[in-house]
Design a protein around this motif. Structure first.
Motif, PDB file in Angstrom:
ATOM      1  N   THR A  81       0.869  -1.179   0.000  1.00 36.84           N
ATOM      2  CA  THR A  81       0.000   0.000   0.000  1.00 36.84           C
ATOM      3  C   THR A  81       0.900   1.221   0.000  1.00 36.84           C
ATOM      4  OG1 THR A  81      -0.112  -0.160   2.389  1.00 36.84           O
ATOM      5  CG2 THR A  81      -1.979  -1.061   1.163  1.00 36.84           C
ATOM      6  N   ARG A  86      -1.613   6.758  -0.259  1.00 37.41           N
ATOM      7  CA  ARG A  86      -2.697   7.013   0.684  1.00 37.41           C
ATOM      8  C   ARG A  86      -3.469   8.236   0.205  1.00 37.41           C
ATOM      9  NH1 ARG A  86       0.352   6.920   4.948  1.00 37.41           N
ATOM     10  NH2 ARG A  86       0.446   9.168   5.082  1.00 37.41           N
ATOM     11  N   ARG A  87      -4.755   8.057  -0.026  1.00 38.92           N
ATOM     12  CA  ARG A  87      -5.589   9.151  -0.510  1.00 38.92           C
ATOM     13  C   ARG A  87      -5.795  10.181   0.591  1.00 38.92           C
ATOM     14  NH1 ARG A  87      -7.065  11.434  -4.843  1.00 38.92           N
ATOM     15  NH2 ARG A  87      -7.736   9.575  -5.964  1.00 38.92           N
ATOM     16  N   ARG A  88      -5.616  11.455   0.243  1.00 42.16           N
ATOM     17  CA  ARG A  88      -5.891  12.537   1.195  1.00 42.16           C
ATOM     18  C   ARG A  88      -6.586  13.650   0.419  1.00 42.16           C
ATOM     19  NH1 ARG A  88      -2.919  16.858   2.480  1.00 42.16           N
ATOM     20  NH2 ARG A  88      -1.075  16.035   1.427  1.00 42.16           N
ATOM     21  N   ASP A  91      -0.841  10.830  -0.939  1.00 48.63           N
ATOM     22  CA  ASP A  91       0.455  10.817  -0.249  1.00 48.63           C
ATOM     23  C   ASP A  91       1.204   9.545  -0.579  1.00 48.63           C
ATOM     24  OD1 ASP A  91       0.079  13.254   0.976  1.00 48.63           O
ATOM     25  OD2 ASP A  91      -0.883  12.372   2.747  1.00 48.63           O
ATOM     26  N   ASP A 148       3.584   6.549   0.307  1.00 46.07           N
ATOM     27  CA  ASP A 148       3.927   5.816   1.514  1.00 46.07           C
ATOM     28  C   ASP A 148       4.810   4.632   1.122  1.00 46.07           C
ATOM     29  OD1 ASP A 148       3.997   5.179   4.146  1.00 46.07           O
ATOM     30  OD2 ASP A 148       2.019   4.230   4.213  1.00 46.07           O
TER      31      ASP A 148
END
Lengths: 108, 150
Positions: free
Chosen positions: B2, B5-7, B12, B14
């Motif tokens: 993974t 990361r959706r923000r 973002d 990772d």
């Protein structure tokens, strides 16, 4: 909506319908979509990526983009867009920019 | 894995540092492809024809687009590098990432002979093949995130 009526004291000439002359060869209209953009299968591009490209470039819903991707995968090619030459070339260029094999051909 | 990361509208990164370092290898790989080098399978793979059977139309198309394609590819590499350093991807950065990673996979696959239409693939392993696999995994994860958007 305002209703128009003829000025008082003037007559309205009725248009008499008459058949149009058939267009000459020079006047024959081009087909609406004379060119089509074909995407060809390649064994490297990810299937998910191809779906994303079809969505991004042509706005297809996921289901339609997936159907087109599978057609490319199973049948070797699929028509993904069509239009006048300038639009078809632009679409083809955008597909090339995304790494997809795309060519142009005359629409049948 | 993974790695994203959706923000909100942004994504973002990772990914571990060593993986980011490997992803950056896409840049010298692609910058080293000379578009007109007939001896390089990668150059041949990344050179496209629009008019397959009309040399005049193809020459006109190429004249119109060849410089543009090089400029667009360079802009993608620039976006890829700067967003990777920043650790955050905007929507257009993500698109550039996918194009760079896909182009790098195509170049590697062509040089390794992994792009044969007959399905016969040489048992090519080694660093280049591992890199192609990594580019594919990262691209697949990122595109999955983008396709999950409403």
């Amino acid at each position: 909506m305002t209703r128009l009526s003829p000025p008082v004291g003037r007559t309205v000439t009725e248009a008499v319908p008459r058949p149009l002359d058939p267009p000459s060869d020079e006047q024959q209209a081009e087909p609406v979509h004379p060119w089509q953009v074909v995407v060809w299968n390649d064994p490297v591009n990810l299937m998910s990526y191809v779906v994303w490209v079809f969505r991004r470039l042509f706005g297809y819903p996921v289901e339609e983009a997936t159907r087109l991707m599978l057609r490319v995968h199973h049948e070797g090619r699929a028509v993904v867009s069509s239009g006048p030459l300038e639009k078809a070339e632009l679409d083809c260029y955008r597909l090339h920019h995304h790494g997809l094999w795309a060519t142009l051909e005359r629409a049948p | 894995m993974t790695g994203f990361r959706r923000r909100g509208p942004e994504i973002d990164l990772d990914l571990p540092e060593e993986e980011l370092g490997l992803l950056l290898l896409a840049l010298p790989l692609l910058e080293g492809v000379r578009p007109d080098d007939p001896a390089d399978p990668a150059a041949r793979r990344l050179r496209y024809r629009a008019h397959a059977e009309d040399e005049t139309a193809e020459a006109r198309f190429r004249e119109l687009t060849a410089g543009l394609l090089e400029a667009d590819r360079a802009a993608d590499r620039q976006r890829f590098a700067s967003s990777l350093q920043r650790g955050t991807l905007g929507p257009e950065d993500a698109a550039s990432w996918l194009r760079v990673l896909s182009e790098a996979r195509l170049a590697l696959a062509a040089r390794l002979g992994l792009d044969r239409e007959d399905g016969e693939r040489p048992p090519a392993r080694g660093g280049a093949a591992v890199l192609a696999d990594l580019f594919g995994c990262v691209a697949d994860e990122l595109v999955g995130l983008l396709l999950a958007e409403p």
